[in-house]
Design a protein around this motif. Structure first.
Motif, PDB file in Angstrom:
ATOM      1  N   ASP A 236       0.718  -1.253   0.073  1.00 25.82           N
ATOM      2  CA  ASP A 236       0.049  -0.100  -0.117  1.00 25.82           C
ATOM      3  C   ASP A 236       0.934   1.089  -0.117  1.00 25.82           C
ATOM      4  OD1 ASP A 236      -2.274  -1.603   0.208  1.00 25.82           O
ATOM      5  OD2 ASP A 236      -2.046  -1.681   2.207  1.00 25.82           O
ATOM      6  N   ASP A 237       0.420   2.417  -0.761  1.00 28.14           N
ATOM      7  CA  ASP A 237       1.159   3.438  -0.859  1.00 28.14           C
ATOM      8  C   ASP A 237       0.308   4.954  -0.534  1.00 28.14           C
ATOM      9  OD1 ASP A 237      -0.438   3.194  -3.131  1.00 28.14           O
ATOM     10  OD2 ASP A 237       1.102   4.061  -4.666  1.00 28.14           O
ATOM     11  N   THR A 238      -0.482   4.761  -0.189  1.00 31.01           N
ATOM     12  CA  THR A 238      -1.491   5.908   0.054  1.00 31.01           C
ATOM     13  C   THR A 238      -2.616   5.667   1.038  1.00 31.01           C
ATOM     14  OG1 THR A 238      -2.890   5.796  -2.003  1.00 31.01           O
ATOM     15  CG2 THR A 238      -0.997   6.974  -2.382  1.00 31.01           C
ATOM     16  N   GLU A 239      -3.037   6.824   1.543  1.00 30.78           N
ATOM     17  CA  GLU A 239      -4.234   6.467   2.534  1.00 30.78           C
ATOM     18  C   GLU A 239      -5.470   6.140   1.667  1.00 30.78           C
ATOM     19  OE1 GLU A 239      -6.456   8.566   6.137  1.00 30.78           O
ATOM     20  OE2 GLU A 239      -4.757   9.554   5.286  1.00 30.78           O
ATOM     21  N   ASP A 240      -5.623   6.759   0.376  1.00 28.68           N
ATOM     22  CA  ASP A 240      -6.627   6.351  -0.323  1.00 28.68           C
ATOM     23  C   ASP A 240      -6.862   4.748  -0.596  1.00 28.68           C
ATOM     24  OD1 ASP A 240      -7.639   8.679  -0.321  1.00 28.68           O
ATOM     25  OD2 ASP A 240      -7.023   9.105  -2.341  1.00 28.68           O
ATOM     26  N   THR A 251      -7.684  -6.561   6.708  1.00 26.16           N
ATOM     27  CA  THR A 251      -7.480  -6.155   8.170  1.00 26.16           C
ATOM     28  C   THR A 251      -5.840  -6.136   8.321  1.00 26.16           C
ATOM     29  OG1 THR A 251      -7.265  -8.704   8.430  1.00 26.16           O
ATOM     30  CG2 THR A 251      -9.289  -7.652   9.043  1.00 26.16           C
ATOM     31  N   ALA A 252      -5.213  -6.093   7.305  1.00 29.46           N
ATOM     32  CA  ALA A 252      -3.545  -5.774   7.398  1.00 29.46           C
ATOM     33  C   ALA A 252      -2.966  -5.448   6.210  1.00 29.46           C
ATOM     34  CB  ALA A 252      -2.981  -7.002   8.109  1.00 29.46           C
ATOM     35  N   SER A 253      -1.938  -4.469   6.419  1.00 34.44           N
ATOM     36  CA  SER A 253      -1.209  -4.095   5.376  1.00 34.44           C
ATOM     37  C   SER A 253       0.344  -4.642   5.593  1.00 34.44           C
ATOM     38  CB  SER A 253      -1.011  -2.375   5.353  1.00 34.44           C
ATOM     39  OG  SER A 253      -0.254  -1.956   4.431  1.00 34.44           O
ATOM     40  N   GLU A 254       0.524  -5.378   4.473  1.00 40.51           N
ATOM     41  CA  GLU A 254       2.092  -5.773   4.519  1.00 40.51           C
ATOM     42  C   GLU A 254       2.984  -5.336   3.259  1.00 40.51           C
ATOM     43  OE1 GLU A 254       2.183 -10.168   3.380  1.00 40.51           O
ATOM     44  OE2 GLU A 254       0.764  -9.818   1.622  1.00 40.51           O
ATOM     45  N   PHE A 255       4.151  -4.967   3.834  1.00 40.08           N
ATOM     46  CA  PHE A 255       5.059  -3.960   3.210  1.00 40.08           C
ATOM     47  C   PHE A 255       4.295  -2.565   2.581  1.00 40.08           C
ATOM     48  CE2 PHE A 255       5.524  -8.476   1.957  1.00 40.08           C
ATOM     49  CZ  PHE A 255       6.437  -9.083   2.834  1.00 40.08           C
ATOM     50  N   PRO A 256       4.009  -1.748   3.633  1.00 44.84           N
ATOM     51  CA  PRO A 256       3.465  -0.633   3.016  1.00 44.84           C
ATOM     52  C   PRO A 256       4.760   0.128   2.516  1.00 44.84           C
ATOM     53  CG  PRO A 256       3.355  -0.749   5.418  1.00 44.84           C
ATOM     54  CD  PRO A 256       3.733  -1.957   4.854  1.00 44.84           C
ATOM     55  N   VAL A 257       4.602   0.829   1.482  1.00 44.60           N
ATOM     56  CA  VAL A 257       5.867   1.529   0.744  1.00 44.60           C
ATOM     57  C   VAL A 257       6.079   2.681   1.473  1.00 44.60           C
ATOM     58  CG1 VAL A 257       5.581  -0.092  -1.367  1.00 44.60           C
ATOM     59  CG2 VAL A 257       4.499   2.460  -1.182  1.00 44.60           C
ATOM     60  N   SER A 258       5.137   3.277   2.154  1.00 45.68           N
ATOM     61  CA  SER A 258       5.226   4.906   2.663  1.00 45.68           C
ATOM     62  C   SER A 258       4.899   5.044   4.265  1.00 45.68           C
ATOM     63  CB  SER A 258       4.435   5.811   1.962  1.00 45.68           C
ATOM     64  OG  SER A 258       3.147   5.513   2.071  1.00 45.68           O
ATOM     65  N   ALA A 261       1.175   5.419   4.455  1.00 46.51           N
ATOM     66  CA  ALA A 261       0.328   4.261   4.317  1.00 46.51           C
ATOM     67  C   ALA A 261       0.423   3.546   5.454  1.00 46.51           C
ATOM     68  CB  ALA A 261       0.701   3.420   3.059  1.00 46.51           C
ATOM     69  N   ALA A 262       1.435   3.386   6.120  1.00 51.37           N
ATOM     70  CA  ALA A 262       1.362   2.677   7.456  1.00 51.37           C
ATOM     71  C   ALA A 262       0.698   3.288   8.567  1.00 51.37           C
ATOM     72  CB  ALA A 262       3.009   2.489   7.775  1.00 51.37           C
ATOM     73  N   ALA A 263       0.772   4.448   8.756  1.00 52.91           N
ATOM     74  CA  ALA A 263      -0.144   5.413   9.788  1.00 52.91           C
ATOM     75  C   ALA A 263      -1.439   5.217   9.317  1.00 52.91           C
ATOM     76  CB  ALA A 263       0.376   6.696   9.567  1.00 52.91           C
ATOM     77  N   ALA A 264      -1.780   5.397   8.051  1.00 58.16           N
ATOM     78  CA  ALA A 264      -3.111   5.166   7.621  1.00 58.16           C
ATOM     79  C   ALA A 264      -3.811   3.786   7.958  1.00 58.16           C
ATOM     80  CB  ALA A 264      -3.626   5.523   6.004  1.00 58.16           C
ATOM     81  N   SER A 265      -2.900   2.819   7.759  1.00 55.37           N
ATOM     82  CA  SER A 265      -3.529   1.316   8.202  1.00 55.37           C
ATOM     83  C   SER A 265      -3.670   1.324   9.626  1.00 55.37           C
ATOM     84  CB  SER A 265      -2.369   0.403   7.895  1.00 55.37           C
ATOM     85  OG  SER A 265      -1.971   0.501   6.484  1.00 55.37           O
ATOM     86  N   ILE A 266      -3.152   1.917  10.422  1.00 51.68           N
ATOM     87  CA  ILE A 266      -3.253   2.069  11.903  1.00 51.68           C
ATOM     88  C   ILE A 266      -4.606   2.639  12.314  1.00 51.68           C
ATOM     89  CG2 ILE A 266      -2.568   2.562  14.211  1.00 51.68           C
ATOM     90  CD1 ILE A 266      -0.651   0.407  12.781  1.00 51.68           C
ATOM     91  N   ARG A 267      -4.697   3.823  11.596  1.00 53.45           N
ATOM     92  CA  ARG A 267      -5.928   4.642  11.858  1.00 53.45           C
ATOM     93  C   ARG A 267      -7.066   4.037  11.414  1.00 53.45           C
ATOM     94  NH1 ARG A 267      -2.938   8.940   9.884  1.00 53.45           N
ATOM     95  NH2 ARG A 267      -3.618   8.784   7.828  1.00 53.45           N
TER      96      ARG A 267
END
Length: 392
Positions: A236-240, A251-258, A261-267
């Motif tokens: 994943d690369d963006t909040e969208d 329910t999970a993001s693996e290897f977010p590229v930014s 995107a990682a912070a958005a996943s937590i939110r």
């Protein structure tokens, strides 16, 4: 029922570090975890000589089997031999629960073709049920959204209970992991020995199928949700993008590229899993988000070996030795963190009464730690014969 007691060292139970501690287990499950010196009543007691006792490692994502089958581009080995060799290797790495990342995409030949993917799933399932297997083998089906021809096969495998988790991927250049055609070429051209013309043909097919692929994947993911299996998103690369995946049941993001995107996943209340090789090397292969940065910002729930099983344990100790993270948090990245995500009911990745009797004994040597013993289902599947480990 034969019982075993490991004692004489620190024990990590998935949440806390007990110094000193011990564990009693049968062939099926952990019976007791205790604090204190000396063994407790069991059929056999083993003093680990001051080494660390912890849950067996849980690896949610690795395509290491592909590398064992095709060691070099176009150089293939017998899949049964490859799987058995990998199984031995995993036991020596302290990995007790291993999710084979099998790609269902749009490749037309080689180890990632649809025929080979189906053959690998069938082979792994058969091997997992044999006494010869050392560790617990699971299937992580990776679906490339442009691989629409794979959907019928995946749906059949899902219906037959052959899949344990699903991730969705979009490797179309211009977004995600590959921001440009050159980045795509640098990876696929070198890894799979493809010509420039072959790569451009692959990219064109992806672009033509991408929109339809995102539409067709929705029904499949609803079927996955009905079976209560984990759904992850890849690169994943963006909040969208994160919001879209969450809406589809991810329910999970693996290897977010930014970091975004990682912070958005937590939110969005999704878990985040990063690559252990990334953590060990200090950077991403493609220059994307580093695992260390995600961990520093408290945006990582676990590490996965990706393609290199030996990296998993070493990365956890690099976190606790070289970063401002507690040892408990670092060890949870390769045990209870991924274990709770994969199957919270089983107790995978924990040492507590009723959890699987999957354990490892680790010598905390420097600069690299060493797996001394690995136990799966109460059976010792790896033992390096360390002189400090003694039967009472």
């Amino acid at each position: 029922m034969t019982t075993t007691c490991l004692h004489g060292g620190a024990l990590f139970d998935g949440r806390r570090l007990i110094r000193p501690g011990g564990v009693i287990f049968s062939h099926e499950e952990v019976l007791d975890v205790f604090q204190g010196r000396g063994s407790r009543v069991a059929d056999r007691a083993i003093d680990v000589g001051g080494m660390l006792i912890m849950p067996g490692l849980v690896d949610l994502h690795s395509d290491a089997l592909e590398k064992h089958i095709e060691m070099r581009p176009g150089v293939f080995f017998d899949p049964v031999f490859a799987l058995q060799s990998l199984d031995n290797r995993l036991a020596a790495c302290g990995v007790t629960r291993f999710c084979h990342a099998i790609t269902f995409g749009d490749e037309r030949s080689g180890v990632r073709s649809l025929d080979e993917a189906l053959r690998m799933v069938t082979l792994i399932r058969a091997f997992a049920g044999q006494a010869i297997s050392s560790v617990r083998h699971r299937i992580h089906a990776r679906y490339e959204i442009t691989g629409v021809d794979s959907l019928k096969v995946l749906q059949h495998l899902l219906h037959e209970g052959m899949i344990d988790m699903v991730s969705i991927m979009d490797h179309t250049p211009g977004q995600g992991q590959f921001k440009s055609f050159q980045a795509y070429k640098d990876y696929y051209g070198k890894t799979y020995a493809l010509s420039d013309a072959e790569l451009r043909e692959m990219v064109q097919r992806k672009k033509e199928k991408r929109s339809h692929g995102w539409e067709t994947v929705q029904d499949f993911l609803r079927q996955v949700q009905k079976r209560h299996l984990p759904i992850l998103s890849h690169d994943d690369d963006t909040e969208d993008k994160v919001a879209l995946v969450r809406e589809l049941g991810g329910t999970a993001s693996e290897f977010p590229v930014s970091l975004e995107a990682a912070a958005a996943s937590i939110r969005h209340k999704m878990k985040v899993f990063m690559g252990a090789p990334n953590m060990l090397r200090g950077r991403s292969t493609n220059g994307n988000l580093s695992a260390a940065e995600a961990i520093t910002h408290d945006l990582c729930h676990g590490l996965v070996s990706d393609y290199y099983p030996e990296s998993l344990m070493q990365a956890a100790f690099k976190v606790c030795r070289g970063m401002a993270q507690s040892k408990e948090k670092a060890l949870a990245l390769v045990s209870s963190g991924p274990g709770a995500y994969l199957d919270s009911r089983s107790g995978a990745g924990f040492l507590k009464p009723g959890s699987p009797a999957d354990l490892v004994v680790i010598a905390e040597t420097t600069p690299w730690v060493k797996t001394v013993q690995t136990w799966v289902g109460g059976r010792c599947v790896y033992n390096c014969g360390h002189p400090q480990v003694k039967m009472d």
